[in-house]
Design a protein around this motif. Structure first.
Motif, PDB file in Angstrom:
ATOM      1  N   ASP A  14      -6.800  -0.218   1.008  1.00  5.63           N
ATOM      2  CA  ASP A  14      -5.591  -1.030   1.094  1.00  5.63           C
ATOM      3  C   ASP A  14      -5.506  -1.869  -0.171  1.00  5.63           C
ATOM      4  OD1 ASP A  14      -3.428  -2.536   1.726  1.00  5.63           O
ATOM      5  OD2 ASP A  14      -4.375  -3.654   3.356  1.00  5.63           O
ATOM      6  N   ASN A  16      -3.266  -3.665  -1.204  1.00  3.60           N
ATOM      7  CA  ASN A  16      -2.515  -4.907  -1.025  1.00  3.60           C
ATOM      8  C   ASN A  16      -3.372  -6.013  -0.416  1.00  3.60           C
ATOM      9  OD1 ASN A  16      -0.016  -3.749  -1.912  1.00  3.60           O
ATOM     10  ND2 ASN A  16       0.147  -2.726   0.074  1.00  3.60           N
ATOM     11  N   SER A  17      -4.652  -5.737  -0.233  1.00  2.00           N
ATOM     12  CA  SER A  17      -5.563  -6.695   0.386  1.00  2.00           C
ATOM     13  C   SER A  17      -6.775  -6.925  -0.509  1.00  2.00           C
ATOM     14  CB  SER A  17      -6.007  -6.183   1.759  1.00  2.00           C
ATOM     15  OG  SER A  17      -7.025  -6.990   2.289  1.00  2.00           O
ATOM     16  N   TRP A  20      -9.920  -4.422   0.069  1.00  2.00           N
ATOM     17  CA  TRP A  20      -9.257  -3.142  -0.124  1.00  2.00           C
ATOM     18  C   TRP A  20     -10.124  -1.941   0.232  1.00  2.00           C
ATOM     19  CZ3 TRP A  20     -11.850  -0.031  -3.489  1.00  2.00           C
ATOM     20  CH2 TRP A  20     -12.776  -0.657  -4.327  1.00  2.00           C
ATOM     21  N   ALA A  23      -9.924  -0.087   4.783  1.00  2.00           N
ATOM     22  CA  ALA A  23      -8.628  -0.197   5.450  1.00  2.00           C
ATOM     23  C   ALA A  23      -8.558   0.736   6.647  1.00  2.00           C
ATOM     24  CB  ALA A  23      -7.515   0.138   4.460  1.00  2.00           C
ATOM     25  N   SER A  24      -7.866   0.290   7.686  1.00  2.00           N
ATOM     26  CA  SER A  24      -7.633   1.145   8.849  1.00  2.00           C
ATOM     27  C   SER A  24      -6.573   2.185   8.504  1.00  2.00           C
ATOM     28  CB  SER A  24      -7.160   0.301  10.037  1.00  2.00           C
ATOM     29  OG  SER A  24      -5.893  -0.273   9.754  1.00  2.00           O
ATOM     30  N   GLU A  26      -3.645   2.495   9.704  1.00  6.45           N
ATOM     31  CA  GLU A  26      -2.327   1.873   9.602  1.00  6.45           C
ATOM     32  C   GLU A  26      -2.174   1.071   8.313  1.00  6.45           C
ATOM     33  OE1 GLU A  26      -3.398   3.006  13.537  1.00  6.45           O
ATOM     34  OE2 GLU A  26      -4.386   1.538  12.222  1.00  6.45           O
ATOM     35  N   GLN A  27      -3.253   0.494   7.809  1.00  5.33           N
ATOM     36  CA  GLN A  27      -3.194  -0.378   6.639  1.00  5.33           C
ATOM     37  C   GLN A  27      -3.369   0.364   5.319  1.00  5.33           C
ATOM     38  OE1 GLN A  27      -6.479  -2.868   7.760  1.00  5.33           O
ATOM     39  NE2 GLN A  27      -5.163  -4.444   8.655  1.00  5.33           N
ATOM     40  N   SER A  29      -3.311   2.469   1.953  1.00  6.08           N
ATOM     41  CA  SER A  29      -2.304   2.875   0.971  1.00  6.08           C
ATOM     42  C   SER A  29      -2.323   4.402   0.874  1.00  6.08           C
ATOM     43  CB  SER A  29      -2.627   2.265  -0.396  1.00  6.08           C
ATOM     44  OG  SER A  29      -2.636   0.853  -0.327  1.00  6.08           O
ATOM     45  N   ASN A  91     -10.814   4.665  10.335  1.00  8.02           N
ATOM     46  CA  ASN A  91      -9.956   5.026   9.211  1.00  8.02           C
ATOM     47  C   ASN A  91      -9.949   6.538   9.002  1.00  8.02           C
ATOM     48  OD1 ASN A  91     -12.428   5.564   7.946  1.00  8.02           O
ATOM     49  ND2 ASN A  91     -12.454   3.575   6.912  1.00  8.02           N
TER      50      ASN A  91
END
Length: 204
Positions: A14, A16-17, A20, A23-24, A26-27, A29, A91
């Protein structure tokens, strides 16, 4: 196989976090499309058929058990540190079609196929599970839900992790028995359908 597995390598971050690296689903990228993820059962079937037909590939692989143990340990360490201090994140890498599950599954069956056992009972169990494995997969989902719901009711969440091997064993056994029952019923129905089809042809 590439279409199913490659996105599970690239789509685990992710960006955006600040966290990063873990990430799951849903999260994450999406660097590559995940359209083909649902085809993982067919992927496993095709790989199994390939290993069955070209067993020379399995025989050429040396130290199969050692490699399997190393991969299992390596992925365990990676996931431990990725999830350190938080709940386990489901993930793309750890999903059923993910590269980790694929590598572990292939190495496990390579080690199993390369095992020369003279114990008739063990040989029978291996061949029987292989025969009903697809049916076990199809029926395991509802059984899985029932077993874990029973666990949630009967025991605290803190104890469930320690009893996870028992619950996995229960799901496997129930799926195996269920697959045999469903397969036998299906065989009888196919025979009945075949009988009526032949009767219709004779009447014509």
């Amino acid at each position: 196989m590439v279409l199913v597995v490659l996105p599970t390598i690239t789509n685990n971050f992710d960006f955006n976090s600040t966290e990063w690296w873990n990430a799951s689903k849903e999260q994450a990228s999406q660097l590559l499309p995940n359209y083909w993820d649902e085809l993982y059962p067919i992927m496993y079937y095709m790989i199994g058929a390939y290993l069955k037909r070209y067993d020379v590939v399995v025989n050429k692989l040396k130290n199969k058990r050692l490699i399997f143990g190393g991969a299992l340990l390596g992925f365990s360490v990676i996931n431990y540190f990725k999830n350190l201090g938080s709940a386990f994140v489901w993930n793309w890498a750890t999903s059923y079609g993910g590269y980790q599950c694929l590598i572990i599954a292939v190495l496990f069956f390579c080690a199993l196929l390369g095992t020369d056992t003279k114990n008739s009972k063990i040989t029978f169990i291996i061949h029987s599970v292989a025969k009903y494995s697809f049916g076990m997969y199809l029926i395991s989902w509802p059984i899985d839900i029932v077993v874990y719901k029973v666990m949630n009711v009967l025991m605290p969440q803190s104890a469930q992790m320690y009893l996870l091997p028992i619950s996995i064993f229960c799901v496997s056994v129930c799926s195996y028995i269920g697959a045999i029952i469903v397969t036998k019923i299906a065989d009888v129905l196919i025979q009945i359908a075949g009988f009526f089809a032949k009767s219709q042809k004779r009447m014509r």
